[in-house]
Design a protein around this motif. Sequence first.
Motif, PDB file in Angstrom:
ATOM      1  N   ALA A   1      -6.740   2.364  -9.169  1.00 30.13           N
ATOM      2  CA  ALA A   1      -6.824   3.722  -8.059  1.00 30.13           C
ATOM      3  C   ALA A   1      -7.160   4.728  -8.884  1.00 30.13           C
ATOM      4  CB  ALA A   1      -5.976   3.681  -7.543  1.00 30.13           C
TER       5      ALA A   1
ATOM      6  N   VAL B   1      -2.170   1.128  -8.574  1.00 29.33           N
ATOM      7  CA  VAL B   1      -2.155   2.104  -9.037  1.00 29.33           C
ATOM      8  C   VAL B   1      -3.273   2.270 -10.237  1.00 29.33           C
ATOM      9  CG1 VAL B   1      -0.974   3.582 -10.196  1.00 29.33           C
ATOM     10  CG2 VAL B   1      -0.077   2.464  -8.530  1.00 29.33           C
TER      11      VAL B   1
ATOM     12  N   ARG C   1       0.735   4.345  -3.243  1.00 24.87           N
ATOM     13  CA  ARG C   1       0.457   5.996  -2.644  1.00 24.87           C
ATOM     14  C   ARG C   1       1.597   6.268  -3.799  1.00 24.87           C
ATOM     15  NH1 ARG C   1      -1.177   4.609   1.818  1.00 24.87           N
ATOM     16  NH2 ARG C   1       0.778   4.986   3.040  1.00 24.87           N
ATOM     17  N   ARG C   2       2.861   5.898  -3.011  1.00 25.51           N
ATOM     18  CA  ARG C   2       4.089   6.503  -3.583  1.00 25.51           C
ATOM     19  C   ARG C   2       4.326   6.334  -4.885  1.00 25.51           C
ATOM     20  NH1 ARG C   2       6.763   8.960  -5.600  1.00 25.51           N
ATOM     21  NH2 ARG C   2       9.636   9.567  -5.415  1.00 25.51           N
TER      22      ARG C   2
ATOM     23  N   ARG D   1       0.771  -1.336   0.107  1.00 23.26           N
ATOM     24  CA  ARG D   1       0.516  -0.017   0.297  1.00 23.26           C
ATOM     25  C   ARG D   1       0.735   1.026   0.052  1.00 23.26           C
ATOM     26  NH1 ARG D   1      -3.368  -3.154   4.124  1.00 23.26           N
ATOM     27  NH2 ARG D   1      -2.382  -1.237   5.874  1.00 23.26           N
ATOM     28  N   ILE D   2       1.541   1.114   0.865  1.00 25.15           N
ATOM     29  CA  ILE D   2       3.007   2.261   1.099  1.00 25.15           C
ATOM     30  C   ILE D   2       3.453   2.391  -0.109  1.00 25.15           C
ATOM     31  CG2 ILE D   2       5.002   3.189   2.294  1.00 25.15           C
ATOM     32  CD1 ILE D   2       4.254   1.916   4.170  1.00 25.15           C
TER      33      ILE D   2
ATOM     34  N   LEU E   1       1.944   6.696  -7.240  1.00 17.11           N
ATOM     35  CA  LEU E   1       0.628   7.623  -7.485  1.00 17.11           C
ATOM     36  C   LEU E   1       1.158   9.093  -7.076  1.00 17.11           C
ATOM     37  CD1 LEU E   1      -2.883   6.087  -6.229  1.00 17.11           C
ATOM     38  CD2 LEU E   1      -2.446   5.635  -8.499  1.00 17.11           C
ATOM     39  N   LEU E   2       1.443   9.075  -6.231  1.00 17.44           N
ATOM     40  CA  LEU E   2       1.783  10.802  -6.498  1.00 17.44           C
ATOM     41  C   LEU E   2       3.921  10.951  -6.939  1.00 17.44           C
ATOM     42  CD1 LEU E   2       1.966  11.018  -2.378  1.00 17.44           C
ATOM     43  CD2 LEU E   2      -0.721  12.181  -3.678  1.00 17.44           C
TER      44      LEU E   2
END
Length: 416
Positions: free
Chosen positions: A327, A324, A12-13, A8-9, A15-16
């Motif tokens: 999402a 990713v 999320r990384r 998950r980390i 996606l940014l």
Amino acid sequence: MILSAYERIIARRYLLPGKGEAFIFLVASISLLAVTLGVAALIIVMSVMNGFRAELFDKIVGINGHAVIQGYNGELANWRPILEATRKTPGVTSAIPLIEQPLMATHAGRVEGVLLRGMALNDVNNNNLIRSNIREGHLNELKAGSNNVIIGIRLAEQLGIHAGDDISLISPAGQTTPFGTVPRIVSYRVAAIFEVGVYDYDKAFVIMPLSDAQTLLMMNDTVGIIEIKTNNADRVGQILDPLKDRVANVGVLQDWRNMNASLFQALSVERVVMFWILALIILVAAFNILSSLIMLVRAKNRDIAILRTMGASRIAMLKIFMAVGLAIGSLGTLAGVILAFVILYFRQPLVNAIQYFSGQNLWDPSIRIITELPARVDLIEVIGIIALSIGSSFLFTLYPAWKAASTDPVEVLRYE
């Protein structure tokens, strides 16, 4: 798809935006926006098409019923036994006698073609489409022998008539003289003005008590039409089959599908075509997700190799990049659904605002038939659109996710 904490980390990384990854983030943002617009456009258009068909059907049926028995030459001889037999037919909820006759109407030097409709007072008062849409005047003033009529709002606008004014009806069925037939011109008082929301009806209908229409048209005790409503519009043909032989000698039995076949068939074809055309927007957005993920995998080759050497499995890499892509697709879909419902809720004010600022009449009722932009959301259809959007996003994430999972850390680190 369940992700572990470190997966998950990492997802999320990714996606940014990271350093030097602004372009990849831009492509991903465009993909999200494209999904949003595609989903919103598809829901809005399908809801408007559903609303247009439903609104048109409800109002056509509200005025004309599910079927009619129309007499030859405009007159239905010996209509009372036919009316009684129709009312006793299983599945028939109502049957009412009518007179419909095209005439001319005049007021203050203006002339318009109208459709005179004679109805029994009880049938007028029980017609919710008319009773609940009186815009001016009072329906209770319409009484047999009172010389009162009610008219559609568009006809009132064309003739410049308000409730309480007079309207003259010109009937070709007049007195015969040595020089030919002299048309009858009879003046009536407009008791009320109604708006049912269908332009052709609001522009043409003049409704009066049945007995007054018979007197005007010199039809004695005959009628022209028996209007029928059933408990199932889709089975109207089967319900009315027993009546076909009974009415064959005196008139024609037609249901709503025969009378409006070309219109509803065109709407059905247009609805299917519009769905598939707009679905292509979602597929194009899914291709954007594919391209952004491929670029992300290429940019993160070294990171993937390091993660693999630290013990991350191929399945973990597959799940991270699928997460990713999903999402992006899911966020775009959610935003599209919200945008669609907001636009649908404020659809008429938006149309009015665009018309005001552009100076163009975007929803001309004389062309669009319906007075206002309708919409009816089909929950099953919305769920299908959501499934199409997320399903497409899922399918287009498989290839880049598989490429990421197939990365050989030895080969990558050898040349880094």
